[in-house]
Design an enzyme around this catalytic site. Structure first.
Site, PDB file in Angstrom:
ATOM      1  N   CYS A 131      -2.348   9.185   2.102  1.00  0.00           N
ATOM      2  CA  CYS A 131      -1.987   8.732   0.760  1.00  0.00           C
ATOM      3  C   CYS A 131      -3.160   8.841  -0.197  1.00  0.00           C
ATOM      4  CB  CYS A 131      -1.452   7.304   0.807  1.00  0.00           C
ATOM      5  SG  CYS A 131      -2.522   6.132   1.642  1.00  0.00           S
ATOM      6  N   GLU A 159       0.877  -1.172   0.000  1.00  0.00           N
ATOM      7  CA  GLU A 159       0.000   0.000   0.000  1.00  0.00           C
ATOM      8  C   GLU A 159       0.912   1.220   0.000  1.00  0.00           C
ATOM      9  OE1 GLU A 159      -3.113   0.114  -0.377  1.00  0.00           O
ATOM     10  OE2 GLU A 159      -3.866  -1.872   0.175  1.00  0.00           O
TER      11      GLU A 159
END
Length: 453
Positions: free
Chosen positions: A264, A230
């Protein structure tokens, strides 16, 4: 100073230091995890679920203490830290509620006589390498589904989050999980590489930068270990039409400033059709510039400090370089220590570094486009592919654009809508896997075929 230290970004004060583990301590931790896996995986799914419910309950019971630790470690406003702990508890409860679902046999329709099922079983000990931006939430979304499946966790947290790391390990221990089912390590990068290579460890998950993900993936591949990544994102926020432009602007600001702009999946590139561009830019820049910068414990603070002085200096360098290369600074753009104000850039072109960089802080780029076609083309012109946001009053257009976006997630007319049951993840350089939702529970399991004639 130790590699593992709590340095309050609001003051620059070193609050606490923790010793990095010796190699012998690392080996002992992996041995404990291997033993913990044997005990934990042997329990029925409903007993593992009960353990996870106790973990969630302890998150809620200790929410203020854990939130205060998060504020000291990375500077987010206290209310946001409380929200992070609550969401972490929700995630853990979700996997407790669905432990039977994610471990159930999956019958298959077969062409011949007899039966066939897919039986999911845990892989073993997993290493989680976690970032600093969500010290509790990131751990919950990695650990909870994998513990529900019966895996054991070795958790290497970010060096600036050692206090959270210790508090979370204490929660899992106090919840009564078998010793070794969840183990915290204060490991160097070299020691993390040794853990990945250890034959007792069956997989690794990393949330972090492209550089970290690439390094971990290379090591995992070398040792034939399952890896989940991720990584970063530069999510587009596409505005094609609006009945209430003020509401769209509020959503844009929320999507950019969440977590001090250090998410993010935060919206970072605002792509606006020509007919709405000038008005959107004026309102967006005004709201970004008005966002209150202050101490994270002050109730009216919107933006606390960035996670560290180094993080603020990196963002400052990106903004300065963008302006030097020809971008227009509309508002903000000048840090004060680790504090950074809401910042907006325009006139960014593909020749500029910032066009393809991730701005990890409260700064966004606003682009003008002629129509839907140009908006989609610009949105996809990025090495990242994590999330995306589409605002339009045309339902058919929303579906059409969503289908064409190169991203792991598309949110239409909504922001900050993450939920435990919704999978999270991306494509391209944003990662290779999914966390949250039922898909997360399939990342680290043996999907064993059992065919009976």
């Amino acid at each position: 100073m130790s590699d593992y230290a709590v340095v309050d970004p609001a003051t620059g004060e070193t609050v606490a230091e923790y010793d990095t583990f010796t190699d012998a301590q690392i080996d002992e931790a992996v041995a404990r995890a291997a033993s913990g896996f044997a005990a934990w995986s042997a329990l029925p799914a409903d007993e593992r679920a009960a353990g996870l419910r106790r973990v969630a309950a302890l998150h809620r019971e200790r929410r203020e203490s854990l939130a205060s630790t998060i504020v000291r470690e990375m500077g987010k406003p206290f209310a946001a830290a409380l929200g992070e702990v609550d969401f972490s508890a929700d995630i853990i409860e979700y996997y407790a509620d669905n432990a039977g679902v994610v471990t159930a046999d999956q019958p298959l329709d077969i062409l011949g006589e007899g039966t066939a099922v897919i039986r999911r079983s845990p892989l073993g000990v997993l290493l989680g390498i976690m970032p600093w931006n969500f010290p509790a939430y990131q751990v919950a979304r990695f650990a909870a589904p994998n513990l529900a499946n019966g895996n054991a966790i070795v958790l290497k947290h970010a060096p600036q989050c050692p206090e959270s790391a210790a508090a979370l390990e204490e929660i899992f221990r106090d919840a009564g999980l078998p010793d070794g089912a969840y183990v915290n390590v204060y490991a160097t990068n070299e020691q993390s590489a040794a853990i990945i290579a250890d034959p007792r460890v069956q997989g690794v998950s990393v949330t972090g930068s492209e550089r970290a993900g690439s390094a971990v993936a290379a090591l995992a591949g070398q040792h034939l270990k399952k890896v989940a990544l991720e990584l970063g994102g530069s999510d587009p926020f596409i505005v094609l039409s609006a009945d209430d432009l003020d509401a769209v602007v509020r959503a844009a600001v929320d999507a950019r400033l969440d977590n001090n702009g250090q998410a993010c999946n935060g919206a970072k590139r605002f792509i606006v059709v020509d007919g709405l561009y000038e008005e959107f830019l004026a309102r967006f820049a005004s709201a970004m510039g008005a966002a209150k910068v202050g101490h994270p414990l002050d109730e009216d603070t919107v933006l606390g400090p960035l996670s560290s002085l180094a993080a603020a200096e990196r963002l400052q360098a990106q903004i300065d370089r963008a302006v030097e290369q020809g971008a227009t600074l509309v508002v903000g753009g000048q840090r004060s220590g680790a504090y950074f104000p809401g910042t907006v850039l325009t006139d960014v072109t593909p020749e500029m570094d910032v066009y393809r960089e991730e701005l990890f802080g409260p700064a966004g780029v606003v682009h003008r486009v002629a129509d839907e076609e140009e908006a989609v083309r610009l949105a996809n012109d990025t090495p990242f592919g994590l999330g995306s946001y589409v605002f339009t009053t045309d339902a058919e257009q929303a579906q059409r654009v969503a289908d064409r976006l190169e991203a792991g997630m598309v949110y239409v007319n909504v922001v900050l809508a993450d939920s435990p049951e919704l999978p999270f993840g991306g494509v391209k350089r944003s990662g290779t896997s999914r966390e949250l939702g039922l898909l997360a529970a399939d990342e680290f399991v043996n999907k064993k075929l059992i065919r009976v004639g």
